[in-house]
Design an enzyme around this catalytic site. Structure first.
Site, PDB file in Angstrom:
ATOM      1  N   CYS A  15       0.805  -1.222   0.000  1.00  0.00           N
ATOM      2  CA  CYS A  15       0.000   0.000   0.000  1.00  0.00           C
ATOM      3  C   CYS A  15       0.837   1.271   0.000  1.00  0.00           C
ATOM      4  CB  CYS A  15      -0.955  -0.001   1.188  1.00  0.00           C
ATOM      5  SG  CYS A  15      -2.266   1.238   1.049  1.00  0.00           S
ATOM      6  N   ARG A  38     -12.841   4.597  -3.595  1.00  0.00           N
ATOM      7  CA  ARG A  38     -11.638   3.852  -3.253  1.00  0.00           C
ATOM      8  C   ARG A  38     -11.652   2.491  -3.928  1.00  0.00           C
ATOM      9  NH1 ARG A  38      -8.577   5.758   0.762  1.00  0.00           N
ATOM     10  NH2 ARG A  38      -7.746   3.687   1.273  1.00  0.00           N
ATOM     11  N   HIS A  87      -3.358  -6.405   0.811  1.00  0.00           N
ATOM     12  CA  HIS A  87      -3.311  -6.573   2.261  1.00  0.00           C
ATOM     13  C   HIS A  87      -3.844  -7.962   2.594  1.00  0.00           C
ATOM     14  CE1 HIS A  87      -2.497  -2.318   2.840  1.00  0.00           C
ATOM     15  NE2 HIS A  87      -3.519  -2.014   2.069  1.00  0.00           N
TER      16      HIS A  87
END
Length: 265
Positions: free
Chosen positions: A95, A132, A207
């Protein structure tokens, strides 16, 4: 034999549970009876601390925290990070960390944050009103050398499963993508790429955290670190990854992606 895991700014860059990557590397090394030290690399660290590590792990951060990190990671510290990656020190960067390694990140609000320029990529947030990139993520590893080495370890074409949650969109320059998006959005939701791979550095938006869901990647990081440090070949003893493999199979079933090619054993 000892493995030193360098954890980049654990108090500032651990937004999405990516400490699980550190724990996975630590435990899988200890189960094989290697000595492990987890060394935080933060504002109190020296360039020599950075140069001492065998694996580097970096996680995600909010824009404000990322700006703090970049103000600290200048001069000799920045040089030490660059040297380690160029010398082949393995690492996994998720990220915010790939954005840190790129040329720059432009947040939705505020000034452009300059990166280290190690990876030929830029990241730009398209604006506060933009959606997002959130959801499950599956990629086929296409970075040529990494794909070959992972397949040699597992006997099966490597697929990674994870979870993405990012506002920035990343565009690659000459750096090789980590993989091809099978499910999800990846770097930017447009070109089908996900992450980047350079030397032995894995950069990704995945993630989950990444390594517990894909333990063979943790083993690749460990064995690569040992080979580089001790200048000899290593073969890791097998571990019982039944639960991790069942979790992967369950996710592939849920996403309707079940394939014998996707279940690494």
């Amino acid at each position: 034999m000892e493995i030193i895991i360098g954890w980049l700014y654990p108090k500032l860059m651990s937004t999405y549970g990516d400490r699980g990557n550190v724990i996975t590397l630590q435990r899988r090394s200890q189960w094989r009876e290697y000595d492990v030290t987890v060394l935080p690399l933060d504002q109190n660290s020296t360039p020599q601390d950075i140069r001492s590590v065998d694996i580097i792990v970096g996680g995600g951060a909010q824009d404000r925290q990322q700006e703090i990190v970049m103000r600290d990671l200048q001069g000799a510290k920045a040089d030490a990070i660059k040297d380690k990656i160029e010398q082949g020190t393995p690492g996994v960067f998720t990220c915010g960390s790939p954005q840190l390694l790129g040329h720059y990140y432009e947040p939705a609000l505020g000034k452009r944050i300059q990166g280290l320029g190690i990876l030929d990529l830029v990241s730009v947030h398209p604006g506060e009103t933009s959606k997002r990139c959130i959801g499950n993520l599956v990629i086929e590893v296409t970075a040529s050398r990494l794909a070959r080495e992972l397949q040699a370890m597992t006997g099966i074409k490597p697929y990674l499963v994870g979870f993405e949650n990012h506002g920035g969109r990343t565009k690659l320059g000459t750096v090789e993508p980590l993989g091809r998006v099978v499910y999800g959005l990846g770097n930017n939701g447009e070109d089908g790429t996900e992450g980047a791979f350079y030397q032995n550095a894995i950069a990704t938006y995945s993630h989950g955290p990444l390594l517990p869901k894909n333990p063979f990647v943790a083993d690749w990081l460990i064995v690569t670190a040992l080979k580089l440090k001790y200048q000899q070949e290593f073969e890791l003893s097998p571990l019982d990854d039944t639960l991790a493999l069942q979790g992967r199979e369950s996710m592939f079933n849920r996403l309707k992606l079940t394939s014998s090619l996707m279940i690494n054993g």
